[in-house]
Write a protein that holds these residues in place. Structure first.
Motif, PDB file in Angstrom:
ATOM      1  N   THR A 147       1.072  -1.024  -0.119  1.00 26.85           N
ATOM      2  CA  THR A 147      -0.055   0.163   0.281  1.00 26.85           C
ATOM      3  C   THR A 147       0.813   0.788   0.224  1.00 26.85           C
ATOM      4  OG1 THR A 147      -2.094   1.154   1.384  1.00 26.85           O
ATOM      5  CG2 THR A 147      -0.336   0.108   3.113  1.00 26.85           C
ATOM      6  N   THR A 148       0.197   2.404  -0.600  1.00 24.11           N
ATOM      7  CA  THR A 148       0.830   3.521  -0.465  1.00 24.11           C
ATOM      8  C   THR A 148       0.616   4.642  -0.196  1.00 24.11           C
ATOM      9  OG1 THR A 148       0.036   4.087  -2.275  1.00 24.11           O
ATOM     10  CG2 THR A 148       1.992   2.814  -2.745  1.00 24.11           C
ATOM     11  N   ILE A 149       0.151   5.692   0.208  1.00 26.09           N
ATOM     12  CA  ILE A 149      -0.112   7.199   1.141  1.00 26.09           C
ATOM     13  C   ILE A 149       1.200   8.523   0.652  1.00 26.09           C
ATOM     14  CG2 ILE A 149       1.220   6.846   3.200  1.00 26.09           C
ATOM     15  CD1 ILE A 149      -0.724   8.115   4.739  1.00 26.09           C
ATOM     16  N   PHE A 150       0.712   9.236  -0.020  1.00 25.48           N
ATOM     17  CA  PHE A 150       0.432  10.571  -0.282  1.00 25.48           C
ATOM     18  C   PHE A 150       1.776  11.643   0.197  1.00 25.48           C
ATOM     19  CE2 PHE A 150      -1.030  11.897  -4.549  1.00 25.48           C
ATOM     20  CZ  PHE A 150      -0.151  11.134  -5.124  1.00 25.48           C
ATOM     21  N   GLY A 151       0.837  11.675   1.746  1.00 23.15           N
ATOM     22  CA  GLY A 151       1.720  11.943   2.669  1.00 23.15           C
ATOM     23  C   GLY A 151       1.045  12.291   3.811  1.00 23.15           C
ATOM     24  N   SER A 152       2.001  12.976   4.684  1.00 26.40           N
ATOM     25  CA  SER A 152       1.534  12.859   6.408  1.00 26.40           C
ATOM     26  C   SER A 152       0.282  13.180   6.854  1.00 26.40           C
ATOM     27  CB  SER A 152       2.768  13.108   7.303  1.00 26.40           C
ATOM     28  OG  SER A 152       4.350  12.962   6.471  1.00 26.40           O
ATOM     29  N   ASN A 153      -0.216  13.845   6.182  1.00 29.35           N
ATOM     30  CA  ASN A 153      -1.833  14.633   6.601  1.00 29.35           C
ATOM     31  C   ASN A 153      -2.399  14.138   5.576  1.00 29.35           C
ATOM     32  OD1 ASN A 153      -0.958  16.441   8.429  1.00 29.35           O
ATOM     33  ND2 ASN A 153      -0.130  17.987   7.612  1.00 29.35           N
ATOM     34  N   THR A 154      -2.349  13.317   4.153  1.00 31.44           N
ATOM     35  CA  THR A 154      -3.413  12.694   3.936  1.00 31.44           C
ATOM     36  C   THR A 154      -4.397  11.270   3.794  1.00 31.44           C
ATOM     37  OG1 THR A 154      -1.684  11.231   2.635  1.00 31.44           O
ATOM     38  CG2 THR A 154      -2.297  13.610   1.714  1.00 31.44           C
ATOM     39  N   VAL A 155      -4.599  10.994   5.575  1.00 33.62           N
ATOM     40  CA  VAL A 155      -5.221   9.946   6.093  1.00 33.62           C
ATOM     41  C   VAL A 155      -6.011  10.837   6.992  1.00 33.62           C
ATOM     42  CG1 VAL A 155      -3.431   9.521   7.366  1.00 33.62           C
ATOM     43  CG2 VAL A 155      -4.736   8.162   7.573  1.00 33.62           C
ATOM     44  N   ILE A 156      -6.954  10.424   7.299  1.00 33.76           N
ATOM     45  CA  ILE A 156      -8.557  11.164   7.752  1.00 33.76           C
ATOM     46  C   ILE A 156      -8.676   9.623   8.813  1.00 33.76           C
ATOM     47  CG2 ILE A 156      -9.943  11.156   6.244  1.00 33.76           C
ATOM     48  CD1 ILE A 156      -9.110  13.299   9.302  1.00 33.76           C
ATOM     49  N   GLY A 157      -9.396   9.510   9.752  1.00 38.27           N
ATOM     50  CA  GLY A 157     -10.759   8.250  10.516  1.00 38.27           C
ATOM     51  C   GLY A 157     -11.864   9.623  10.697  1.00 38.27           C
ATOM     52  N   ALA A 158     -12.770   8.277  10.008  1.00 33.60           N
ATOM     53  CA  ALA A 158     -14.588   8.828  10.130  1.00 33.60           C
ATOM     54  C   ALA A 158     -15.114   7.432  10.071  1.00 33.60           C
ATOM     55  CB  ALA A 158     -14.496   9.444   8.931  1.00 33.60           C
ATOM     56  N   ASN A 159     -16.132   7.403  11.098  1.00 31.40           N
ATOM     57  CA  ASN A 159     -17.519   6.556  11.779  1.00 31.40           C
ATOM     58  C   ASN A 159     -16.489   5.178  11.708  1.00 31.40           C
ATOM     59  OD1 ASN A 159     -19.920   5.718  11.755  1.00 31.40           O
ATOM     60  ND2 ASN A 159     -19.950   5.468   9.687  1.00 31.40           N
ATOM     61  N   ASN A 160     -15.618   4.756  11.727  1.00 32.90           N
ATOM     62  CA  ASN A 160     -14.488   4.308  12.663  1.00 32.90           C
ATOM     63  C   ASN A 160     -13.926   3.253  11.292  1.00 32.90           C
ATOM     64  OD1 ASN A 160     -15.012   4.258  15.466  1.00 32.90           O
ATOM     65  ND2 ASN A 160     -17.512   2.883  15.045  1.00 32.90           N
ATOM     66  N   VAL A 161     -14.447   4.014  10.737  1.00 35.12           N
ATOM     67  CA  VAL A 161     -13.081   3.540   9.494  1.00 35.12           C
ATOM     68  C   VAL A 161     -11.983   4.513   9.126  1.00 35.12           C
ATOM     69  CG1 VAL A 161     -13.057   2.951   6.575  1.00 35.12           C
ATOM     70  CG2 VAL A 161     -15.220   2.350   8.483  1.00 35.12           C
ATOM     71  N   VAL A 162     -10.870   4.107   9.083  1.00 37.28           N
ATOM     72  CA  VAL A 162     -10.016   4.791   8.368  1.00 37.28           C
ATOM     73  C   VAL A 162      -9.241   4.333   6.244  1.00 37.28           C
ATOM     74  CG1 VAL A 162      -7.299   5.581   7.965  1.00 37.28           C
ATOM     75  CG2 VAL A 162      -8.426   4.718  10.762  1.00 37.28           C
ATOM     76  N   TYR A 163      -9.438   6.413   6.400  1.00 38.96           N
ATOM     77  CA  TYR A 163      -9.419   6.881   4.884  1.00 38.96           C
ATOM     78  C   TYR A 163      -8.208   7.399   4.035  1.00 38.96           C
ATOM     79  CZ  TYR A 163     -14.618   6.111   5.175  1.00 38.96           C
ATOM     80  OH  TYR A 163     -15.553   5.293   5.591  1.00 38.96           O
ATOM     81  N   TRP A 164      -7.278   6.697   3.349  1.00 37.71           N
ATOM     82  CA  TRP A 164      -6.076   7.887   2.820  1.00 37.71           C
ATOM     83  C   TRP A 164      -6.106   7.207   1.921  1.00 37.71           C
ATOM     84  CZ3 TRP A 164      -6.163   2.989   4.624  1.00 37.71           C
ATOM     85  CH2 TRP A 164      -4.779   1.763   4.341  1.00 37.71           C
ATOM     86  N   MET A 165      -5.192   8.756   1.213  1.00 35.19           N
ATOM     87  CA  MET A 165      -5.076   8.899  -1.005  1.00 35.19           C
ATOM     88  C   MET A 165      -3.922   7.944  -0.501  1.00 35.19           C
ATOM     89  SD  MET A 165      -4.525  12.715  -2.561  1.00 35.19           S
ATOM     90  CE  MET A 165      -5.802  12.850  -3.650  1.00 35.19           C
ATOM     91  N   GLY A 166      -3.782   7.508  -1.766  1.00 32.58           N
ATOM     92  CA  GLY A 166      -2.342   6.435  -2.319  1.00 32.58           C
ATOM     93  C   GLY A 166      -1.530   6.950  -3.510  1.00 32.58           C
ATOM     94  N   ASN A 167      -0.848   6.241  -4.425  1.00 27.99           N
ATOM     95  CA  ASN A 167       0.034   7.024  -5.218  1.00 27.99           C
ATOM     96  C   ASN A 167      -1.033   7.391  -6.361  1.00 27.99           C
ATOM     97  OD1 ASN A 167       1.826   7.364  -3.394  1.00 27.99           O
ATOM     98  ND2 ASN A 167       3.432   5.609  -4.311  1.00 27.99           N
TER      99      ASN A 167
END
Length: 646
Positions: free
Chosen positions: A383-403
């Motif tokens: 898995t990849t992630i774009f940056g340090s702040n591109t992840v967020i938790g909402a409604n007991n699920v974590v979402y993030w932006m990958g490459n």
């Protein structure tokens, strides 16, 4: 022919052609969906009166035991705390110079507003801030008051720096200012965005002649700041640098200091990627210097390790102890190291674990409650992630932006299907991915990513995933940081020196009590046709269905009564690749290459008569007036087949 309802699928789809997206929405700006129906989003208004300096990349809100609600604001140049409508500068002091180092250190040039200070070893860089006091004698005719204050450095060399004042000097002088000067230098400023360097020292050794510049850019990352609270106080770190501590006082007259400088601090890590508190109370540092028991001094600093996680002690007697990072047999301070990837990129606290991303993996850090304190388990190595702040938790699920895609985690990693994936990732500035960030607007079940389009060096667009309705939409908006409601009643975002309450009113609120501006908002459907486009479509009238709930009744600028309205536009064309045009019932083109069948609709509009003919049509609702809020329902169209396609 009876009226037909115009019913479109909620959400926006740009990963198919306009024609292939028939029955859905294709373009939008500042519009969300509620129960499947599009509506204009809420407006915003500035929270603070005075502007902050720099570009804010970090917001953090918390409340104190004396009921103060505070907002930490971290920019590329300074650190602030906001309370009410005021903001207070708490930027740490890096170094303070006094007599004799500052004796008569001022030089001026006649007719120039540039003043030069000579202080050996001051260690500043261009853009730094320094607070000067104790200047006497009006050096070179420059008033003392213009020098005895906070100044920003405009140019530097080894032992000299320049500042700009308001009054030009009346004489050329040197060795002025007296022997009571104090110069307090704030921590060095950072970069606003990811910045390319081609100067001396970049690139590989011996790449060309002595002193030549690099032919390939070396990118210096934008300054990011990470914040968390400790009781009433604030702990924060600059990414790749030190941890700081600000002790709350209701007078807001103190600055943050190095955590390692507090009495009793031991083995505090440096070059820290990010700090945050675990639910167990341990202060965690991700990507930092390791602990070296053989090192001398109170810090026991070893080498920097981009995959290292360390945590401070939690005492059975006093609870969290963020000053003590020295692991012993009698405390719970410790460390562990990830084994997959080359560096830690991001970390987020969830309900039961801390999720940690490297450049290629995701791991779960869990509190064990044993002598080992924490354990780490790899969740995904692909898995990849774009940056340090591109992840967020909402409604007991974590979402993030990958490459190249979006991901979710709810116990396992999944790719998040996205109807805007190509639209986002094919027009994105990857050089600035470090400043991309995610936010949440829980009231509307939205996760938001703010990012830079390909030709922009700062944030200019957002994409939203509505997790309750499983749909996507997007738009253009300049914001540099965002936090959701919590101790503050509205979502808060930052831009150009001000923080704004969002979902606050219906207009684009302006600083300094300036008149609010309208927010342009629209949504446009994909093309629809009759019987796969075999026949022409003649549109004669539309029965609108729009409500204007929450619209303002009085224009905030003129005081006039507002009659909220939207513009309805119907476009027709004959082929998917053709420009939209409007053709009347006699086959005469009334406007070429543009969509011109428009009508103004307010709450009293019963029906709109138009004469438009084509093989395909699209439908658009838009507004650009102050005080206007709207929601679209199910308009009906009076249309009939009008001849076969030749």
């Amino acid at each position: 022919m009876p009226l037909s309802k115009l019913i479109f699928k909620p959400g926006v789809n740009r990963d198919q052609t306009n024609y292939a997206s028939e029955g859905g929405w294709y373009d939008t700006q500042w519009v969300r969906f509620r129960s499947g129906f599009p509506e204009k989003m809420g407006g915003w208004a500035p929270k603070n009166i005075g502007a902050y300096n720099g570009s804010a990349r970090s917001l953090f809100a918390w409340s104190t035991t004396d009921s103060n609600i505070l907002l930490g604001i971290g920019t590329d140049t300074k650190m602030y705390v906001g309370a009410g409508t005021n903001i207070y500068d708490i930027t740490p002091i890096r170094a303070t110079f006094t007599s004799p180092a500052t004796n008569n250190c001022i030089s001026t040039t006649s007719g120039s507003k540039t003043v030069v200070f000579t202080i050996s070893g001051y260690g500043g860089i261009t853009g730094d801030f320094v607070t000067i006091s104790g200047v006497t004698g009006n050096p070179g005719g420059v008033p003392n008051a213009e020098l005895n204050k906070e100044l920003q450095i405009t140019a530097i060399d080894t032992n000299n720096f320049s500042v700009t004042v308001t009054t030009a000097a009346t004489s050329t002088t040197s060795a002025q200012g007296g022997t009571a000067i104090t110069a307090a230098f704030q921590i060095n400023v950072g970069y606003t965005t990811s910045t390319a360097g081609y100067g001396w020292g970049t690139g590989t050794w011996s790449r060309g002649t002595w002193g030549s510049s690099s032919t390939s850019a070396v990118y210096y990352p934008a300054r990011l700041i990470f914040q968390d609270k400790f009781n009433n106080d604030l702990i924060f770190n600059i990414q790749g640098s030190y941890i700081y501590y600000w002790a709350y006082t209701s007078s807001f007259n103190t600055r943050a200091i190095l955590l390692s400088s507090i009495s009793g601090a031991i083995a505090v890590p440096q070059q820290v990627g990010k700090v945050l508190f675990a639910p167990s109370g341990h202060l965690l540092a991700f990507a930092c210097t390791n602990y070296d028991a053989s090192a001398s001094g109170p810090n026991y600093l070893g080498t920097y390790d981009p995959l290292l996680i360390r945590w401070a002690n939690v005492s059975a007697d006093i609870g969290p102890d963020p000053l003590n990072w020295q692991p012993t047999l009698t405390n719970t301070a410790g460390y562990l190291r990830l084994s997959v990837g080359s560096r830690i990129v991001a970390a987020i606290r969830t309900k039961q674990e801390i999720l940690v991303w490297t450049d290629v993996s995701l791991s779960s850090l869990q509190f064990l409650g044993t002598s080992e304190v924490f354990g780490i388990q790899e969740v995904s190595s692909a898995t990849t992630i774009f940056g340090s702040n591109t992840v967020i938790g909402a409604n007991n699920v974590v979402y993030w932006m990958g490459n190249d895609k979006f991901y979710t985690y709810s116990g396992r990693v999944d790719t998040l299907p996205c109807t805007l994936r190509q639209y986002v990732f094919n027009n994105i500035n990857r050089e600035q991915q470090g400043i991309f960030f995610a936010g949440q607007n829980a009231e509307f079940n939205e996760v938001i990513w703010f990012y830079c389009t390909k030709n922009s060096s700062d944030i200019d667009r957002y994409v939203i995933y509505n997790y309750a309705e499983n749909i996507w939409y997007f738009g253009d908006l300049e914001r540099t940081a965002w936090i959701d409601t919590g101790v503050i009643d509205y979502p808060v975002a930052a831009k150009d020196g001000y923080v704004y309450y969002h979902e606050y009113g219906v207009n684009d609120g302006q600083p300094n009590n300036a008149a609010p501006l309208p927010i342009p908002a629209y949504i446009q459907s994909a093309d629809i046709d009759i019987e796969d486009g075999d026949k022409y479509l003649l549109i004669r009238r539309i029965i609108p269905d729009v409500n204007f709930n929450k619209s303002e009744t009085t224009n905030p600028v003129t005081g006039a009564t507002i009659v909220p309205q939207v513009t309805m536009t119907v476009g027709v064309r004959n082929f998917p690749g053709a420009a939209s045009s409007t053709t009347n019932a006699e086959g005469q083109t009334t406007a070429k290459d543009i969509v011109t069948s428009t009508a103004t609709i307010d709450q009293y509009t019963n029906q709109v008569f138009i004469r438009a003919r084509g093989r395909q049509m699209n439908f658009k609702i838009s507004s650009n007036d102050v005080g206007t809020q709207w929601q679209l329902g199910m308009p009906r169209v009076d249309a009939r087949p009008d001849g076969l396609r030749s």
